[in-house]
Design a protein around this motif. Sequence first.
Motif, short mmCIF file in Angstrom:
data_model
loop_
_atom_site.label_atom_id
_atom_site.label_comp_id
_atom_site.label_asym_id
_atom_site.label_seq_id
_atom_site.Cartn_x
_atom_site.Cartn_y
_atom_site.Cartn_z
N GLU A 48 -162.52 33.86 42.94
CA GLU A 48 -162.52 32.62 43.73
C GLU A 48 -163.89 31.96 43.65
O GLU A 48 -164.01 30.75 43.56
N HIS A 49 -164.94 32.77 43.70
CA HIS A 49 -166.30 32.22 43.65
C HIS A 49 -166.70 31.85 42.23
O HIS A 49 -167.45 30.91 42.01
N VAL A 50 -166.19 32.60 41.25
CA VAL A 50 -166.57 32.35 39.86
C VAL A 50 -165.93 31.06 39.36
O VAL A 50 -166.58 30.25 38.70
N TYR A 51 -164.65 30.87 39.67
CA TYR A 51 -163.91 29.80 39.01
C TYR A 51 -162.94 29.04 39.91
O TYR A 51 -162.85 27.82 39.84
N PHE A 52 -162.19 29.79 40.72
CA PHE A 52 -160.99 29.18 41.25
C PHE A 52 -161.22 28.17 42.36
O PHE A 52 -160.62 27.09 42.37
N SER A 53 -162.08 28.49 43.31
CA SER A 53 -162.28 27.59 44.45
C SER A 53 -163.17 26.42 44.07
O SER A 53 -163.92 26.47 43.09
N ARG A 54 -163.11 25.38 44.89
CA ARG A 54 -163.99 24.24 44.66
C ARG A 54 -165.41 24.56 45.12
O ARG A 54 -165.59 25.24 46.13
N PRO A 55 -166.41 24.05 44.41
CA PRO A 55 -167.79 24.39 44.78
C PRO A 55 -168.19 23.84 46.15
O PRO A 55 -169.14 24.34 46.75
N ASP A 56 -167.47 22.83 46.65
CA ASP A 56 -167.80 22.30 47.98
C ASP A 56 -167.10 23.06 49.10
O ASP A 56 -167.13 22.62 50.26
N SER A 57 -166.49 24.19 48.76
CA SER A 57 -165.83 24.99 49.80
C SER A 57 -166.69 26.16 50.23
O SER A 57 -167.53 26.65 49.46
N MET A 58 -166.44 26.61 51.45
CA MET A 58 -166.98 27.87 51.94
C MET A 58 -165.85 28.88 51.77
O MET A 58 -164.77 28.69 52.32
N VAL A 59 -166.09 29.92 51.01
CA VAL A 59 -165.06 30.93 50.81
C VAL A 59 -165.63 32.28 51.23
O VAL A 59 -166.73 32.64 50.78
N TYR A 60 -164.92 33.00 52.07
CA TYR A 60 -165.40 34.24 52.71
C TYR A 60 -166.70 33.94 53.46
O TYR A 60 -167.62 34.76 53.50
N GLY A 61 -166.78 32.73 53.99
CA GLY A 61 -167.94 32.35 54.78
C GLY A 61 -169.17 32.02 53.94
O GLY A 61 -170.26 31.84 54.48
N ARG A 62 -169.02 31.92 52.61
CA ARG A 62 -170.17 31.64 51.75
C ARG A 62 -169.92 30.43 50.87
O ARG A 62 -168.81 30.18 50.43
N SER A 63 -170.98 29.70 50.58
CA SER A 63 -170.85 28.50 49.75
C SER A 63 -170.57 28.87 48.30
O SER A 63 -171.32 29.62 47.67
N VAL A 64 -169.50 28.32 47.76
CA VAL A 64 -169.13 28.61 46.37
C VAL A 64 -170.17 28.03 45.41
O VAL A 64 -170.55 28.64 44.41
N ASN A 65 -170.67 26.85 45.74
CA ASN A 65 -171.69 26.23 44.90
C ASN A 65 -172.93 27.11 44.80
O ASN A 65 -173.50 27.32 43.73
N GLU A 66 -173.33 27.65 45.94
CA GLU A 66 -174.51 28.52 46.00
C GLU A 66 -174.30 29.76 45.11
O GLU A 66 -175.19 30.14 44.35
N SER A 67 -173.13 30.35 45.20
CA SER A 67 -172.82 31.52 44.36
C SER A 67 -172.96 31.17 42.89
O SER A 67 -173.57 31.90 42.12
N ARG A 68 -172.37 30.05 42.51
CA ARG A 68 -172.37 29.69 41.08
C ARG A 68 -173.78 29.38 40.60
O ARG A 68 -174.16 29.73 39.48
#
Length: 482
Positions: A258-278
């Motif tokens: 989800e963090h690598v590819y699937f979710s949008r970077p402007d989302s918080m997933v599992y309470g964390r910013s996807v953009n930040e992860s990427r």
Amino acid sequence: MTPDDVGASENLRGGFRDECGVFGIYGHDDAARLTYLGLYQLQHRGQESCGIVATDGNVLRQERAMGLVSEVFDEERLNRLPGVSAIGHTRYSTAGEVSVREAQPFLVGAGPHGQVAVCHNGNLPFATEDRKRLQSHGAIFTSTSDTEVVLHGIAQSGAATVLEAIPEVLRETEGAFSMLFLTPEALVAVRDPRGFRPLALGRLDGAWVVASETCAFDLIGAAYVRDVEPGEMVVIDEGGLRSTFPLPERPRSFCVFEHVYFSRPDSMVYGRSVNESRHKMGKRLAVEQPADADLVVPVPDSGVAAAIGYAAESGISFRFGLVRNHYVGRTFIEPRQSIRSFGVRLKLNPVRDLIRGRSVVLIDDSIVRGTTSKKIVRLVREAGARAVHVRISCPPTVSPCYYGVDTPNKEELIAAQLSVEEVCRFIEADSLGYLSMEGMLQACGLPADTSCVACWTGRYPTRISPRAETQYAREHEPVPSD
Ligand code: AMP
């Protein structure tokens, strides 16, 4: 590429597996319209069909069809969904059964519990076994979906109410489920005990909202409150919001993809910013897999955040060397033989002036079959690149996902068949480097013992039904590629 990228996902689709987005709202006069907007934001999680079920407190009404949210819903259709609560779904469909019968939410009217609707993001690896059991007790299925199995389970349950039947059925259900149920009185959100797929809870004025990703909240002005926790059942009704944990406790298995590819970077997933992860994945990739290059070029859009991180860490300048056409629809008709096949060119065009004579490091999130990557490398080389180095912001993908992300079967996963050097030769790159498991997990801030990394290791956190494996292999038979 991105999940909504037509070519890549067409290649990768072809099974009964879903990649979906769910949205729900309780207690708002404009419930269906807000659900429509929420689904609009979750379109990247599935583009084949969509639907909404809404209630005015008495009756559940359903509208669903094949197509994008913007194609399926218009004023007239939304007007047929009056009410104060609603759930909605966007979906990738199956290869065999591309049919509106598979579109969610499902709605059943009969049975001891009255009307109930359900929609689901995830996958139930034992659905085939459960379906057979329920059929032997008289259940008549209208779809091939695993989600319908839960609905029949509820109908056949001896529990006095739907709210009691839901945990009774889900307690026995293995796999990945972020699920929403709607009855005339209540909205129910449940997440499997391992928490494979995300599910977020938000507030809009006095109303409660739930969604696969928080980007759905942003559009409608809702505030992200928290995640629905793994194993949690949230019931929202006239009495407000009640939380219980009725499912057996299991170790957490958050899907890292989800963090690598699937979710949008402007989302918080599992309470964390996807953009930040990427971004962090890209930085770490630059440390682990440096490249002697003049330019960092992302494969748009999935590689962008990691490429910015890679450029920041390496000091190599970031440039948009590939431009993506955002208007390639699924209905595009390729011209006949007389004109050459456009392939990846239809979606991506190199900026020749930028690339000519340069050594380029191309950043993408993953290599699955390797066919798209090969075409992109060729494209960049034909544009005059002196060298093309490919860097991937996760480890090699070696095993199919049984928890709701569509991947081809193992035989088609190039990294399951070939070494990194061989994959590099196959995609015709000058060099190829992947991010390490440790690097990826650190960048996402997800500890190894609470993450699902099965697509990179082949070690699945649950049992996998042999039937599901066979069916998966059958439905993901190799597709010819040009
Ligand atoms: P390929 O080189 O053919 O393996 O394609 C790689 C591209 O597919 C990358 O740009 C990925 O972003 C994209 N991709 C990865 N996983 C998926 C998936 N489950 N569905 C659709 N596309 C994907």
